[in-house]
Write an enzyme that holds these catalytic residues in place. Structure first.
Site, PDB file in Angstrom:
ATOM      1  N   ASP A 250       0.824  -1.213   0.000  1.00 26.65           N
ATOM      2  CA  ASP A 250       0.000   0.000   0.000  1.00 26.65           C
ATOM      3  C   ASP A 250       0.865   1.274   0.000  1.00 26.65           C
ATOM      4  OD1 ASP A 250      -2.419   1.356   0.041  1.00 26.65           O
ATOM      5  OD2 ASP A 250      -3.254   0.209   1.687  1.00 26.65           O
TER       6      ASP A 250
ATOM      7  N   ASP B 189      -9.927   3.554  -3.754  1.00 26.12           N
ATOM      8  CA  ASP B 189     -10.643   2.352  -3.319  1.00 26.12           C
ATOM      9  C   ASP B 189     -12.026   2.230  -3.942  1.00 26.12           C
ATOM     10  OD1 ASP B 189      -8.467   1.960  -1.778  1.00 26.12           O
ATOM     11  OD2 ASP B 189      -9.524   1.959   0.141  1.00 26.12           O
TER      12      ASP B 189
ATOM     13  N   GLU C 277      -0.811   1.828  -5.111  1.00 29.19           N
ATOM     14  CA  GLU C 277      -0.611   3.274  -4.852  1.00 29.19           C
ATOM     15  C   GLU C 277      -1.699   4.094  -5.546  1.00 29.19           C
ATOM     16  OE1 GLU C 277      -0.222   4.049  -8.158  1.00 29.19           O
ATOM     17  OE2 GLU C 277       1.264   5.601  -7.706  1.00 29.19           O
ATOM     18  N   TRP C 278      -2.809   3.397  -5.849  1.00 30.24           N
ATOM     19  CA  TRP C 278      -4.067   4.046  -6.296  1.00 30.24           C
ATOM     20  C   TRP C 278      -3.938   4.801  -7.622  1.00 30.24           C
ATOM     21  CZ3 TRP C 278      -2.611   6.589  -1.271  1.00 30.24           C
ATOM     22  CH2 TRP C 278      -2.685   5.667  -0.220  1.00 30.24           C
ATOM     23  N   GLY C 279      -2.897   4.488  -8.369  1.00 23.54           N
ATOM     24  CA  GLY C 279      -2.727   5.143  -9.663  1.00 23.54           C
ATOM     25  C   GLY C 279      -2.147   6.535  -9.552  1.00 23.54           C
TER      26      GLY C 279
HETATM   27  C1  GLA Z   1      -5.994   1.321   1.365  1.00 23.25           C
HETATM   28  C2  GLA Z   1      -6.106   0.319   0.228  1.00 23.25           C
HETATM   29  C3  GLA Z   1      -7.243  -0.654   0.521  1.00 23.25           C
HETATM   30  C4  GLA Z   1      -6.986  -1.373   1.837  1.00 23.25           C
HETATM   31  C5  GLA Z   1      -6.805  -0.350   2.951  1.00 23.25           C
HETATM   32  C6  GLA Z   1      -6.327  -0.999   4.252  1.00 23.25           C
HETATM   33  O1  GLA Z   1      -7.113   2.152   1.431  1.00 23.25           O
HETATM   34  O2  GLA Z   1      -6.306   0.966  -0.992  1.00 23.25           O
HETATM   35  O3  GLA Z   1      -7.384  -1.593  -0.530  1.00 23.25           O
HETATM   36  O4  GLA Z   1      -5.835  -2.168   1.702  1.00 23.25           O
HETATM   37  O5  GLA Z   1      -5.849   0.645   2.612  1.00 23.25           O
HETATM   38  O6  GLA Z   1      -6.149  -0.090   5.293  1.00 23.25           O
END
Ligand code: GLA
Length: 405
Positions: free
Chosen positions: A151, A206, A184-186
């Protein structure tokens, strides 16, 4: 002169090592990984009893048979580091330790995954791997970890390429093949730099258990199925065997209506997304099982050509998606975005479509002829001569495979 030569040679050795050590484990995730992850349904409520029961359910419900393989514990499994800095599991919730849990999962013929973070802390404020990358990767390898989700919380001033490459090298050094999932969400476009670093990368924030909404928390947002699809579909040219765009874990079975769950699952399969279920496998109704284990649509996701599908056109709220498959075959999905059912007439002989990124063509105007399978009914419904009329319910899909006998 000799000294200059020596320095030059030293630099060469240093550079080649750097290069070699930044390579991920090859030969893994040649088709999108399939499995289960604890986060969407359980968040911080993870313990070894539940994870064992999920592993049992993976088998008894037919999920394993359908191709699901990895059981991944997300955030909150952590305890303290020991006096030497080695990470330990939370002793109350994982009293037998992670190794015993991994052994249990392996004995069932499944694989085991775990979660950490590139920062000092995970998103749930558990110990992160920053500064402990090699030590953590060593521990994971010792425990028998096969998959690491990594993450991006508490990473202020950290360079993402450096941070993820360090962990990738640490995994390589630890010597146990692990699928490396970048989360890393892009935010820093991993699709542009992570081909040699990891096997899949999140492309968005997310997922939120909703078909069409944005959950705005001020400094971060979670996204519904439609919003994520929109962001992920643009990145198809970066996906391929061992390198997948990850639009996040599935919300099927977490309360979505059947038509929406079916559309969500079909879109993920058309986009060659990792299929990581995120529901309670111990308590699934028949409909949820029927969506998650539909082998015909899963085979579209898992097709070994490894091409992410594309949206070709939208007419009267109905999107037409195509995905080239191996042996010249094709998957087609008609997705009705609207709140009313829509009648669609497919005129096969007028179809002459070119894949805009990979050059495959589907030209049905001449003599070529495919058989047509309805993927959700798992039934042959004719061939590509003439026309086919169908009524597609609101927010539902009509998924086809064009195949050759
Ligand atoms: C981030 C990630 C999620 C999950 C949470 C856990 O938000 O994007 O997929 O792993 O952390 O805290």
């Amino acid at each position: 002169m000799k000294t200059i030569l020596k320095i030059f040679l030293l630099i060469c050795v240093f550079c080649s090592c750097q290069h070699a050590s930044a390579q991920k484990f090859e030969g893994l995730a040649l088709t999108p990984p399939m499995g289960w992850n604890s986060w969407n349904k359980f968040a911080q409520n993870v313990d070894e009893k539940m994870i064992r029961e999920i592993a049992d359910a993976m088998i008894s419900t037919g999920m394993k048979e359908a191709g699901y393989e990895y059981i991944v514990i997300d955030d909150y499994w952590h305890g303290e580091r020991d006096s030497l800095g080695f990470i330990q599991a939370n002793k109350d919730r994982f009293p037998s330790g992670i190794k015993a849990l991994a052994d249990y999962i392996h004995q069932k013929g499944l694989k085991f995954g775990i979660y950490s973070c590139a920062g000092h802390e995970t998103c749930g404020h558990q110990p992160g791997s920053r500064g402990y990358e090699y030590q953590d990767a060593y521990m994971y390898a010792k425990w028998g970890v096969d998959y690491l989700k990594y993450d991006w919380c508490s990473t202020k001033n950290l360079n993402s390429i450096g941070a993820y490459t360090t962990m990738s090298s640490a995994i390589k050094k630890a010597g146990r093949p692990m699928v490396f999932s970048l989360c890393e969400w892009g935010s820093t476009h991993p699709w542009e730099w992570a081909q040699n670093v990891g096997h899949l990368w999140r492309t968005t924030g997310d997922i939120y258990n909703c078909f069409d909404c944005i959950d705005d928390h001020g400094n971060w947002k979670a996204f519904g199925v439609l919003q994520i699809t929109e962001m992920n579909q643009k990145l198809r040219k970066y996906a391929g065997p061992g390198c997948w765009n990850d639009p996040d874990m599935l919300e099927v079975g977490n309360g979505m209506a059947l038509n929406e769950a079916r559309a969500h699952f079909s879109l993920w399969c058309m986009m060659a997304a990792p299929l990581i279920s995120g529901n309670d496998l111990r308590n699934m109704d028949k409909e949820t099982i029927s969506v998650l284990t539909n082998k015909a649509i899963i085979s579209v996701d898992q097709d070994s050509l490894g091409i992410q599908g594309f949206r070709y056109e939208t007419k009267d709220s109905v999107e037409m998606w195509l995905k080239p498959l191996k042996n010249g075959e094709w998957a087609i999905t008609y997705f009705n975005r609207s709140h009313q059912s829509v009648k669609v007439v497919i005129d096969w002989r007028s179809m002459n479509i070119k894949d805009p990124d990979f050059g495959y063509t589907l030209n049905l105007t001449g003599r070529s002829k495919f058989l047509v399978q309805d993927l959700w009914l798992n039934k042959e419904i004719g061939n590509t001569i003439g026309k086919h009329s169908v009524s597609i319910a609101a927010r539902d899909v009509f998924c086809l495979k064009l195949y050759l006998k």
